[in-house]
Design an enzyme around this catalytic site. Structure first.
Site, PDB file in Angstrom:
ATOM      1  N   HIS A  21       9.435 121.016 116.884  1.00  0.00           N
ATOM      2  CA  HIS A  21       9.141 121.111 115.459  1.00  0.00           C
ATOM      3  C   HIS A  21       7.638 121.150 115.197  1.00  0.00           C
ATOM      4  O   HIS A  21       6.820 120.798 116.055  1.00  0.00           O
ATOM      5  CB  HIS A  21       9.762 119.923 114.717  1.00  0.00           C
ATOM      6  CG  HIS A  21       9.217 118.595 115.166  1.00  0.00           C
ATOM      7  ND1 HIS A  21       7.996 118.091 114.749  1.00  0.00           N
ATOM      8  CD2 HIS A  21       9.712 117.665 116.007  1.00  0.00           C
ATOM      9  CE1 HIS A  21       7.770 116.925 115.307  1.00  0.00           C
ATOM     10  NE2 HIS A  21       8.798 116.636 116.084  1.00  0.00           N
ATOM     11  N   GLU A  52      14.973 113.328 118.707  1.00  0.00           N
ATOM     12  CA  GLU A  52      14.001 112.691 119.582  1.00  0.00           C
ATOM     13  C   GLU A  52      14.576 111.381 120.112  1.00  0.00           C
ATOM     14  O   GLU A  52      15.586 110.870 119.614  1.00  0.00           O
ATOM     15  CB  GLU A  52      12.700 112.429 118.803  1.00  0.00           C
ATOM     16  CG  GLU A  52      11.575 111.807 119.609  1.00  0.00           C
ATOM     17  CD  GLU A  52      11.165 112.637 120.827  1.00  0.00           C
ATOM     18  OE1 GLU A  52      11.984 112.744 121.762  1.00  0.00           O
ATOM     19  OE2 GLU A  52      10.028 113.142 120.854  1.00  0.00           O
TER      20      GLU A  52
END
Length: 287
Positions: free
Chosen positions: A68, A145
């Site tokens: 990202h 994550e």
């Protein structure tokens, strides 16, 4: 074997600037030979048919595994695993450049996936807005994550200092100056420090397992027709997956960059890592 390097260790929004330290467990495959037993185990992804000398079934799928763009928590050096924040102006620009670079290269996505958080979906949406993609973006929580538990949203330096002490160092500076510093061991220590907190914290092995399960499912589904697939995830998750697939991470000395692409090829249950941490699409799109 490790080498002493000037590196910037980026851990899911936690940025620790370390002078002359080593990237061990998430580094070259040779470093993994001496990593602790807690490190993720490399996985043989070859299919039974391929091992038997038969032609793999299904069409070829190419996964564009992407980190990202920069977020507000990244910019503030806060711990960002299962915590979330929107992209900064720079993060949105990187996503736009990524999409423009992919379009310039003639990439035509057949499907798109992201982790289930704002930063991942926003990056995918902005990038795909630069391409002629009209499909959905499927959110998958397995692409998140690593979970940092009680450290989520907190000061990154404080977390790394706690980890350093847990590993027997005087402070974070001593830890990062150690030639034998092991990122896997550090993240294992982070998980231990969360014991009794009641909050979810993960080990690198757990992250690799869920990320690879997601990638396997995505690729197997797409293999019926083949083609290119965009997958947006996070830095440590991407490194854990690449490491488990046997990728050479010796050049990833500053972690996975925002907007960087690692291309993975899948056919008949077998994975090949084609590129790692490639900023070429972002750079092309910025010009």
């Amino acid at each position: 074997m490790t080498s002493r390097r000037l590196i910037r260790i980026a851990a899911a929004g936690t940025v620790a600037v370390a002078a002359m330290c080593s990237l061990a467990a998430f580094s070259a495959p040779t470093a993994l030979d001496t990593a602790q037993a807690a490190a993720p185990t490399k996985i043989d992804r070859a299919s039974t048919a391929d091992k038997a000398g038969q032609k793999p079934k299904g069409k070829t799928v190419t996964i564009y595994l992407t980190r990202h763009g920069e977020t507000m928590l990244n910019a503030l050096d806060r711990v960002q695993g299962w915590s979330d924040s929107p992209l900064t102006d720079e993060g949105r620009a990187v996503a736009e450049h990524l999409g423009a670079g992919l379009a310039e290269a003639g990439v035509d996505f057949e499907a798109a996936y992201s982790a289930d958080m704002v930063r991942h979906f926003e990056t995918a949406s902005i990038a795909l807005g630069e391409l002629a993609y009209s499909g959905d973006i499927v959110r998958d929580e397995r692409l998140r994550e690593i979970a940092f538990g009680k450290y989520e949203g907190g000061d990154g330096l404080e977390m790394w200092n706690d980890i350093a002490v847990e590993l027997g160092y005087a402070d974070v500076g001593e830890m990062f100056s150690d030639e034998a510093f092991d990122m896997n061991a550090a993240l294992e220590a982070m998980a231990r420090l969360n014991e009794g907190s009641g909050l979810k914290a993960e080990t690198p092995g757990e992250v690799a397992d869920r990320a690879l399960a997601a990638l396997d499912d995505i690729a197997a589904k797409q293999s019926k027709k083949g083609g290119d697939v965009l997958v947006v995830s996070s830095g440590i998750t991407i490194i854990a997956a690449l490491d488990a697939l046997g990728a050479d991470l010796s050049e990833v000395v500053e972690g996975i960059e925002n907007g960087a692409v690692s291309e993975l090829q899948y056919r008949g249950g077998e994975w090949k890592v084609l590129t790692v941490n490639d900023l070429g699409y972002v750079e092309a799109g910025a010009n």
